[in-house]
Design a protein around this motif. Sequence first.
Motif, PDB file in Angstrom:
ATOM      1  N   SER A   1       3.967   0.647   4.880  1.00 43.82           N
ATOM      2  CA  SER A   1       4.267   1.831   3.482  1.00 43.82           C
ATOM      3  C   SER A   1       3.370   3.048   3.535  1.00 43.82           C
ATOM      4  CB  SER A   1       4.337   1.069   2.680  1.00 43.82           C
ATOM      5  OG  SER A   1       5.767   0.171   2.331  1.00 43.82           O
ATOM      6  N   ASP A   2       2.364   2.232   4.073  1.00 38.93           N
ATOM      7  CA  ASP A   2       0.474   2.873   4.279  1.00 38.93           C
ATOM      8  C   ASP A   2       0.162   3.421   5.621  1.00 38.93           C
ATOM      9  OD1 ASP A   2       0.131   0.423   5.411  1.00 38.93           O
ATOM     10  OD2 ASP A   2      -1.218   0.147   4.098  1.00 38.93           O
TER      11      ASP A   2
ATOM     12  N   ALA B   1      13.360   8.936  -0.510  1.00 38.87           N
ATOM     13  CA  ALA B   1      13.484   8.045  -0.428  1.00 38.87           C
ATOM     14  C   ALA B   1      12.564   6.944  -1.010  1.00 38.87           C
ATOM     15  CB  ALA B   1      13.487   7.395   0.982  1.00 38.87           C
ATOM     16  N   THR B   2      13.119   6.429  -1.672  1.00 41.84           N
ATOM     17  CA  THR B   2      11.705   5.619  -2.648  1.00 41.84           C
ATOM     18  C   THR B   2      11.205   5.233  -2.491  1.00 41.84           C
ATOM     19  OG1 THR B   2      13.825   5.460  -4.709  1.00 41.84           O
ATOM     20  CG2 THR B   2      11.714   4.185  -5.127  1.00 41.84           C
ATOM     21  N   ASP B   3      11.082   4.331  -1.574  1.00 45.79           N
ATOM     22  CA  ASP B   3       9.549   3.590  -1.286  1.00 45.79           C
ATOM     23  C   ASP B   3      10.117   3.089  -0.084  1.00 45.79           C
ATOM     24  OD1 ASP B   3       8.826   2.510  -3.769  1.00 45.79           O
ATOM     25  OD2 ASP B   3      10.109   1.177  -4.019  1.00 45.79           O
ATOM     26  N   PRO B   4       9.668   3.914   1.031  1.00 44.32           N
ATOM     27  CA  PRO B   4      10.118   3.946   2.338  1.00 44.32           C
ATOM     28  C   PRO B   4       9.241   3.240   3.343  1.00 44.32           C
ATOM     29  CG  PRO B   4       9.358   6.526   2.083  1.00 44.32           C
ATOM     30  CD  PRO B   4       9.296   5.997   1.084  1.00 44.32           C
TER      31      PRO B   4
ATOM     32  N   GLY C   1       0.463  -1.424  -0.160  1.00 35.30           N
ATOM     33  CA  GLY C   1      -0.339   0.073  -0.288  1.00 35.30           C
ATOM     34  C   GLY C   1       0.674   1.182  -0.130  1.00 35.30           C
ATOM     35  N   ASN C   2       0.122   2.389   0.459  1.00 30.83           N
ATOM     36  CA  ASN C   2       0.705   3.674  -0.449  1.00 30.83           C
ATOM     37  C   ASN C   2       0.155   4.223   1.129  1.00 30.83           C
ATOM     38  OD1 ASN C   2       2.568   3.658  -2.429  1.00 30.83           O
ATOM     39  ND2 ASN C   2       0.483   2.823  -3.357  1.00 30.83           N
ATOM     40  N   TRP C   3       1.407   5.493   1.977  1.00 35.30           N
ATOM     41  CA  TRP C   3       0.595   6.392   2.325  1.00 35.30           C
ATOM     42  C   TRP C   3      -0.228   7.574   1.519  1.00 35.30           C
ATOM     43  CZ3 TRP C   3       0.320   7.694   7.715  1.00 35.30           C
ATOM     44  CH2 TRP C   3       0.325   9.205   7.455  1.00 35.30           C
ATOM     45  N   SER C   4      -1.498   7.828   2.050  1.00 35.48           N
ATOM     46  CA  SER C   4      -2.070   8.687   1.454  1.00 35.48           C
ATOM     47  C   SER C   4      -3.257   9.548   2.964  1.00 35.48           C
ATOM     48  CB  SER C   4      -3.772   8.302   1.535  1.00 35.48           C
ATOM     49  OG  SER C   4      -4.556   9.040   1.384  1.00 35.48           O
ATOM     50  N   THR C   5      -2.068  11.118   2.357  1.00 39.58           N
ATOM     51  CA  THR C   5      -2.579  11.833   3.747  1.00 39.58           C
ATOM     52  C   THR C   5      -4.313  12.145   3.898  1.00 39.58           C
ATOM     53  OG1 THR C   5      -0.604  13.267   3.336  1.00 39.58           O
ATOM     54  CG2 THR C   5      -2.122  14.584   4.150  1.00 39.58           C
TER      55      THR C   5
ATOM     56  N   ARG D   1       9.857  -5.564   3.523  1.00 37.94           N
ATOM     57  CA  ARG D   1      10.644  -6.595   1.821  1.00 37.94           C
ATOM     58  C   ARG D   1      10.548  -5.575   0.609  1.00 37.94           C
ATOM     59  NH1 ARG D   1      14.108 -10.138   3.584  1.00 37.94           N
ATOM     60  NH2 ARG D   1      13.904 -11.670   4.718  1.00 37.94           N
ATOM     61  N   ASP D   2      11.199  -5.883   0.069  1.00 39.15           N
ATOM     62  CA  ASP D   2      11.196  -5.225  -1.141  1.00 39.15           C
ATOM     63  C   ASP D   2       9.198  -5.813  -2.268  1.00 39.15           C
ATOM     64  OD1 ASP D   2      13.370  -3.715  -1.338  1.00 39.15           O
ATOM     65  OD2 ASP D   2      13.914  -5.042  -2.588  1.00 39.15           O
ATOM     66  N   SER D   3       8.832  -5.535  -2.696  1.00 40.95           N
ATOM     67  CA  SER D   3       8.029  -6.428  -3.305  1.00 40.95           C
ATOM     68  C   SER D   3       7.376  -5.131  -4.730  1.00 40.95           C
ATOM     69  CB  SER D   3       6.120  -5.995  -2.965  1.00 40.95           C
ATOM     70  OG  SER D   3       5.529  -5.010  -2.902  1.00 40.95           O
ATOM     71  N   ALA D   4       6.042  -6.042  -6.087  1.00 37.73           N
ATOM     72  CA  ALA D   4       6.216  -5.271  -7.168  1.00 37.73           C
ATOM     73  C   ALA D   4       6.026  -3.848  -7.364  1.00 37.73           C
ATOM     74  CB  ALA D   4       5.256  -6.311  -7.870  1.00 37.73           C
ATOM     75  N   GLU D   5       5.286  -3.712  -5.502  1.00 37.04           N
ATOM     76  CA  GLU D   5       4.566  -2.409  -6.266  1.00 37.04           C
ATOM     77  C   GLU D   5       5.735  -1.894  -5.442  1.00 37.04           C
ATOM     78  OE1 GLU D   5       0.211  -0.752  -2.921  1.00 37.04           O
ATOM     79  OE2 GLU D   5       1.113  -2.631  -2.351  1.00 37.04           O
ATOM     80  N   HIS D   6       6.848  -2.060  -3.957  1.00 34.52           N
ATOM     81  CA  HIS D   6       7.873  -1.445  -3.582  1.00 34.52           C
ATOM     82  C   HIS D   6       8.964  -2.043  -3.876  1.00 34.52           C
ATOM     83  CE1 HIS D   6       4.927   1.458  -1.555  1.00 34.52           C
ATOM     84  NE2 HIS D   6       4.220   0.256  -1.217  1.00 34.52           N
ATOM     85  N   PRO D   7       9.421  -1.717  -4.935  1.00 35.63           N
ATOM     86  CA  PRO D   7      10.973  -2.340  -5.116  1.00 35.63           C
ATOM     87  C   PRO D   7      12.505  -2.470  -4.867  1.00 35.63           C
ATOM     88  CG  PRO D   7      10.443  -1.125  -7.048  1.00 35.63           C
ATOM     89  CD  PRO D   7       9.292  -0.890  -6.223  1.00 35.63           C
TER      90      PRO D   7
END
Length: 318
Positions: free
Chosen positions: A123-124, A96-99, A4-8, A51-57
Amino acid sequence: MGSGNWSTDVYAAAASYRAAKGTSAFAYSDSGARTVHDDLNPYGVPARESRDSAEHPATVAVAVLFDVTGSMRGVPRTLQAKLPDLLGLLLRKGYATDPQVLFGAIGDATCDRAPLQIGQFESDNRMDEDLGRVLLEGGGGGQKSESYELAMYFMARHTTLDCFEKRGRRGYLFIIGDELPYPKVKRREVGKVIGDRLGRDIAIKDIVAELTRKYDVYYILPAGASYAGDRQVLDAWRDLLGQNVLELDDLNAVCETIALTVGLGEDAISLDEGLSDLDELGSSAGTTVGKALARLDRDTLVVAEGLDLGGDSGVVRL
């Protein structure tokens, strides 16, 4: 975890919902809880993973552990209130690319019910939820020491980071506190709190050497804490972490300080560029952050002679 991704917007919606219901961002603690939340209990945990993932490589692990004893209980509330600033700088400014961010809390294993609380790397917006589960015990033994060394033991031996294992890049660990660590990681406390069976105690310098091969470790001593400016505390931590001991004039600048430290470590910015970003965003933290991080500017690093830190420790001493 870590998807997932952080959303303000999600963060703001949750804050509005709590305000409408009259509930706190720290509802678990403020409801009268007296024990560690199951999701933050370190006992028996094999590892917290970034861990890395396709979403956060290309993940970058960022862990923030804070002292929740006595006068330090205000730290998590400040962190929670400033999370959008931290993530905004890390993500929108490309520090940072994928914190992936983990929060944890430190108490005193000699007397507290909750001497160690450790969330997940996220990540979210689940990182906000982890903060909300922290027990703000407010204990501590009153002897100018808390169990920072126990927290460092967990992070050294019970976390796995793809940024380190796949790309040889250390993660970032920030410890926010105002007291001394105990001189040893005590085998009895490790067994009781974490569940590991050790054959002996571990000297604090040995666990720091182990930890700093995996993390760039920073200790932040904010103004307003009981031992702010205390030379014994600062000297002890500088003996362990060298230049990575930061004095902060204003606790409200802690998230900006963390974000710019990561940006410097990732070679994404210079200190001047980071301070310019703060100005652009309308932050008033620039002076405090600039003062705290002056020694960390990659153009002004100073390395003392004759210090043998051993191995691949990330510590640079002044």
